[in-house]
Structures are given as C-alpha cells and as structure tokens.
Scaffold this motif. Structure first.
Motif, mmCIF file in Angstrom:
data_model
loop_
_atom_site.group_PDB
_atom_site.id
_atom_site.type_symbol
_atom_site.label_atom_id
_atom_site.label_comp_id
_atom_site.label_asym_id
_atom_site.label_seq_id
_atom_site.Cartn_x
_atom_site.Cartn_y
_atom_site.Cartn_z
ATOM 1 N N ILE A 123 27.459 30.042 26.906
ATOM 2 C CA ILE A 123 28.046 31.299 27.194
ATOM 3 C C ILE A 123 29.397 31.087 28.305
ATOM 4 C CG2 ILE A 123 28.346 33.842 28.381
ATOM 5 C CD1 ILE A 123 25.091 33.787 27.932
ATOM 6 N N GLU A 124 30.545 31.572 27.870
ATOM 7 C CA GLU A 124 31.591 30.977 28.613
ATOM 8 C C GLU A 124 32.227 32.671 29.153
ATOM 9 O OE1 GLU A 124 34.858 27.694 27.877
ATOM 10 O OE2 GLU A 124 35.480 29.600 26.734
ATOM 11 N N PRO A 125 31.644 33.088 30.032
ATOM 12 C CA PRO A 125 32.360 34.358 30.458
ATOM 13 C C PRO A 125 33.389 34.595 31.372
ATOM 14 C CG PRO A 125 30.468 34.006 32.153
ATOM 15 C CD PRO A 125 30.678 32.710 31.134
ATOM 16 N N ILE A 132 33.114 45.446 35.628
ATOM 17 C CA ILE A 132 32.067 46.625 35.919
ATOM 18 C C ILE A 132 30.853 45.937 36.783
ATOM 19 C CG2 ILE A 132 30.452 48.067 34.857
ATOM 20 C CD1 ILE A 132 32.455 48.540 32.787
ATOM 21 N N GLU A 133 30.570 44.699 36.278
ATOM 22 C CA GLU A 133 29.472 44.078 36.984
ATOM 23 C C GLU A 133 29.586 43.926 38.441
ATOM 24 O OE1 GLU A 133 30.288 43.633 33.805
ATOM 25 O OE2 GLU A 133 28.963 43.441 32.558
ATOM 26 N N GLN A 134 30.923 43.596 38.453
ATOM 27 C CA GLN A 134 31.194 43.070 39.825
ATOM 28 C C GLN A 134 31.342 44.340 40.801
ATOM 29 O OE1 GLN A 134 34.467 39.935 40.056
ATOM 30 N NE2 GLN A 134 34.466 40.289 38.017
ATOM 31 N N PRO A 212 40.639 50.026 38.433
ATOM 32 C CA PRO A 212 40.209 51.070 39.316
ATOM 33 C C PRO A 212 38.860 50.906 39.870
ATOM 34 C CG PRO A 212 40.124 51.944 36.792
ATOM 35 C CD PRO A 212 40.799 50.600 37.026
ATOM 36 N N SER A 213 38.477 51.280 40.797
ATOM 37 C CA SER A 213 37.046 51.294 41.473
ATOM 38 C C SER A 213 36.792 52.245 42.263
ATOM 39 C CB SER A 213 37.076 49.856 42.313
ATOM 40 O OG SER A 213 37.750 50.191 43.593
ATOM 41 N N ALA A 228 28.158 38.035 40.218
ATOM 42 C CA ALA A 228 27.805 38.732 39.080
ATOM 43 C C ALA A 228 27.580 38.374 37.670
ATOM 44 C CB ALA A 228 29.079 39.648 38.961
ATOM 45 N N MET A 229 28.455 37.558 37.258
ATOM 46 C CA MET A 229 28.024 36.787 35.872
ATOM 47 C C MET A 229 26.834 36.067 35.998
ATOM 48 S SD MET A 229 32.072 36.114 34.667
ATOM 49 C CE MET A 229 32.446 34.927 35.998
#
Length: 489
Positions: A123-125, A132-134, A212-213, A228-229
């Motif tokens: 996997i190369e994210p 979103i995950e962060q 946005p956050s 996160a990843m």
RNA sequence: GGUCGCGUGGCCGAGUGGUUAGGCAGAGGUCUGCAACACCUUCUACAGCGGUUCGAAUCCGUUCGCGACCUCCA
C-alpha cells in the motif's frame, strides 16, 4: 520455514528476537519521501534497506503488508518562508498546482525505485488522501485531553501527555529538557510549551494547500499523517516501523505520542532506523544542498561524479554496508562496488552452465552462513562475503580446480540465486542483454574470423578484431571451451 | 549546551574477549601468441593513554578527533 530473526530495536537499543504480533502476518510501515524535488541518493537508502527486509520476510514465509507513504502535504520549512508548506512553496515557484508537483516527482520516484529494483509496497498511501482520518485522530486526541486549540490551530500538549505516559522514550529525551528549550521558532507564541507540536495548522491566506476542518481551513500537522495512515492500514499495534535516523526525533517520537494519545496503545513493536549517507563525512540532505539526485548518478551528470553509475551499482554499494551505520559516498567506493557486482553477475552466467564434476565442495555451510547473517539484523555485508565465497567456488569448478556433485550443485544454484536475486534484489542491468539473433550471428562470424586469424598466427588481425570490439563496448572472453562475448554497459 | 553514536589496513566496509571477514586497489605466480577473464599465493589494521584479564582491536575509564539529532529532512 522458521528463522530466528534478531532485529535491532531503537526503542530498547538492543537486538531482540523478532516475533510478529500475528504468527504468520507482518505489518510494516516505512516513512516515505516528501516529494517536492527529484529523489536523491539519501532516498535510495531506506528504500533499498527496507526492500531487502521486506524481501527477506517474504522469503522466510511471512505474509507481509508493507505500507510506505508518500507525503504530499505538510512539513514546514526552516528558511525565510518558515510556516509555508513545502509543496505549496515549490508550486508557487514553478507556477504549478501543488498536486502537479507531487505527480511529477512521484513519477520520477517510481521510475527511480524500479531501476533500483525496489519492490513496490503493498500500500502506498498519500497524506492528502487521508485528511479525514487525520482530522479524526486529532479529534480523538483532543477528546482525551492531550491537545488544545489555539487560534484555529491544534497543538499536542506534551507536558499534559507526559503526566500520564512517558514522552521521549524512543529518542531518549527528557521532557524537562525539551520544555526548557528557549529558542523562538515560528508559531511558538500559540503553543503553551516549546515542546508542543502541531496537529493541525490554520492556513494563512496565501497558503494554497488547505482543507476544511472543525478548527479552521488549514492543513494537517507534520507528524499526524503517518500515525493516521499506519493505524488505518496496520491497526493500532503493528510489528515494524522503519525510516531514516533523522526522523527519530521529533517525527517518530510524535507518532508514538499521537497513537497513544488517541488510541491509548503504543503503536510499534520494533522500531528500525537506517543511518545516513554521508558525503565527505557530512550528511547528504536537501537542507544542506549537497545531495546528488538518482538520475544524476544514472547519467553521471554531476560535478562530484567521475562517471555514471548504474542503479544496480548503487544498490550493491548500499548492501555492502550494514543499514545501521553511516555510509560515505565516494567515487572510489562506487567503482569498487561496480566491479564487485559484475564479478557476482558474471559468476552467475558461469553457474548456469556448470555440470557436476565429482565429489568435493559442501555448500550447506555457505547456505547456513547466509541465513545466519540475514537473521542477525539483516547483515547484508556478511551475506555478500558468503556470496563472494560462492563466486570463487563457481569459477574454480568451472576450471576443474574444485569438484561438486549434483546435490551440491543444485544447492549452490538455489542458494546463489535465492540470495543474490530474490533477497538482495540484484539483477543484470538492462543495458547488458541487448543481444538479438542477428547480433549473435554477427558476433559468431567475427569470433570465427578471429579464430581463423589466430590459427594462421595473424595476430595483427585477431587483435584488431578484439580491440575494435572493445572500443564499442564488446568484451571477448577466451576460455578452454571457446570464446564468449558480452556488452559492458 | 543537552542526548546519542562513531574512530578498523591504500580506499570502502564486517566482526569480535584467544581462530581468514569480504570487496576494490597493490605485489608475485598459473593460464594466454600477447592480453582480458578466472584461479593460486601475498603485503598494509583495529585513534592515543590507563585499567580489568592467563589473554583485548573486542570489556571499563579517560583523552583526542568526527558525526547525527535537538528545526523540515531518508
């Protein structure tokens, strides 16, 4: 196949027996590059080092999920434009969209990695694909009370965290030392303590990379993407986390704090760190401006390079040193690597022609030495020493100076090919096998002509053939069985 | 300043309390029409000083030199 693998764990500063959390599966995360420039020799080291580790884990029978990220957002710069995103800065200079910059250098990076025969990760994210995950992780940390919001940015509260969990274990820092740090850096005034680090940064008006956050239009902090990843793809606890030693602090230290601060668990069982490549004893790095791009090595087009060096030469050069030590760049060292590598590859051509010629050498001890070396913290220099032992054996059998039976010959072939090609990932450079049927036929004609000339003692003609071929890069090799040829790249 | 690491023969680079690392380069030899390739033999070591030990390059102390991190970095 079970092997007793020992790895040097930065966390304990000791070699430890490698026991994966799941018996047959291994999760491995390696910090990948920030692609705002062409990849250089420094990028090649962790890629090659962890590629070999990945290959070996696969070889001994583990199912490995190997995650290596591409960072395309975040990371502040330390020059006059401090506070500006690296990617955004480069984009401004080149009048490109940030993602164009990332795309451009990603392609070059992949191309370079392929030349180095580095297997792609499973996997190369990308950081930008996991905003979103962060954000979710930052929210978790806030909920647990280990972070605070200041003016649209979110900072990790190191002092608060340290009351519940030790901070600084990986890098051996003491929080009181970090808190007494007095230097003034950008954004410090928003922090409660200088040791605090950003989880989310509010974007300034001119900052083009923004999302946005709940706190502001901004971008994720410098360390949160890896947390996160890795959590997303490997879980809250996984086996191996790798990266360059320069990332030890603060990057990896912060990763631990973020994972513990959000999920409550220390994320990594074994921390592995490759050491730096040095040039004249100094670290080769972007910030020092003394790096050499990989494409410059391949073309030889750099003032420090006396010639071009193939990707395989560079790979071999790195494998000659243990990953935990610094490796000093030099033309002399690379030339020596080139010759050594060619000896191994030439020996393989001989190996595939060998026939059993009697009783003699026992390959089993050599094979065991190879495994022992890999099991001892992936000691590739020792493996290479055994491979050179095999080279000597191969050439000696070829000359009937040593003898081998069928069983050992089979073992020699599998051991040699397993370690040279499968585990160390060496291969013949692509330029060498350019032979076609026609060029083969032409070469046969020339070799026959030279043979005739030699028989007639017309050495002027025979040498002329040899020298002319040498001039265009074709080497003739005489032996008892006749003459063979090869193109030197 | 704080933390950590390193100092091996001409170069690169392993390893380690008593036994050849390996590669490249150098020397001699075999092979060759001469070479190249290959093979055989071979020379250069463990920064300095103390200590522990029957024995240390390897452990401990110390001096000198070098580097990394502490700020983005592989």
């Amino acid at each position: 196949m079970t092997q007793n693998i020992q790895v040097y764990n930065t966390l304990s500063r000791k070699k430890e027996k490698f026991v994966p959390i799941n018996k047959s599966h291994v999760g491995m995360y390696v910090c990948g590059p920030t692609l705002y420039g062409p990849p250089h020799l420094g990028h090649a080291r962790p890629s090659v080092v962890f590629d070999v580790i990945y290959r070996y884990l696969l070889h001994v029978g583990y199912k490995v999920r190997y995650v290596k990220n591409i960072t395309d957002v975040g990371h502040l710069e330390n020059d006059a434009d401090a506070g500006e995103d690296k990617i955004a800065k480069k984009a401004r200079v080149e009048q490109l969209e940030p993602m164009e910059v990332v795309q451009k250098y990603t392609l070059i990076y992949h191309e370079n990695m392929a030349k180095l025969n580095v297997l792609p990760p499973t996997i190369e994210p990308r950081a930008s694909g996991h905003i979103i995950e962060q954000i979710n992780m930052v929210e978790e940390i806030l909920k647990n009370g280990y972070a605070y919001v200041a003016n649209g940015s979110v900072y990790f509260d190191v002092e608060k965290y340290n009351q519940d969990h030790p901070y600084g274990q990986l890098s051996g820092r003491k929080v009181e030392d970090l808190l007494s740090e007095t230097r003034t850096l950008d954004g410090q005034e928003e922090k409660r303590n200088s040791a605090d680090f950003a989880l989310w940064k509010k974007a300034s008006p001119e900052h083009i990379m923004r999302w946005p956050s709940p706190w502001s239009d901004g971008f994720p902090g410098w360390h949160i993407e890896c947390s996160a990843m890795s959590t997303k793809y490997l879980g809250q606890e996984f086996d191996i986390h790798g990266g360059g030693m320069d990332l030890l602090f603060p990057h990896h230290e912060c990763e631990i704090a973020q994972s513990v601060g959000s999920g409550g668990k220390a994320p990594v069982k074994y921390w592995l760190h490759n050491n730096m490549i040095t040039i004249n004893g100094k670290k080769m790095g972007k910030s020092l401006g003394n790096f050499i791009n990989l494409d410059e090595f391949f073309s030889g087009n750099h003032k420090l390079l006396e010639q071009a060096y193939s990707a395989m030469t560079i790979r071999f050069f790195m494998l000659q040193a243990h990953y935990g030590g610094t490796l000093d760049f030099s033309n002399e060292g690379l030339k020596a690597a080139e010759k050594g590598l060619n000896r191994i590859l030439d020996a393989h051509k001989v190996l595939i022609t060998l026939k059993p010629n009697g009783e003699g050498v026992d390959i089993q001890p050599t094979k065991e030495a190879c495994y022992k070396a890999m099991n001892d913290d992936f000691n590739t220099p020792i493996v290479l020493a055994s491979i050179f032992d095999m080279v000597k054996i191969i050439n000696s059998i070829h000359k009937n100076l040593q003898f081998i039976n069928e069983k050992n010959l089979t073992l020699l072939k599998t051991t040699f090919e397993t370690f040279v090609f499968e585990i160390l990932g060496l291969k013949n450079s692509e330029t060498k096998n350019t032979s076609t049927d026609i060029s083969n036929e032409i070469m046969n004609v020339l070799i026959d002509l030279r043979k005739e000339a030699k028989r007639a003692k017309n050495f002027t003609l025979s040498d002329s053939i040899r020298d002319h071929l040498a001039k265009i890069g074709v080497t003739l090799k005489d032996s008892r069985e006749g003459t063979s040829w090869e193109v030197k790249s």
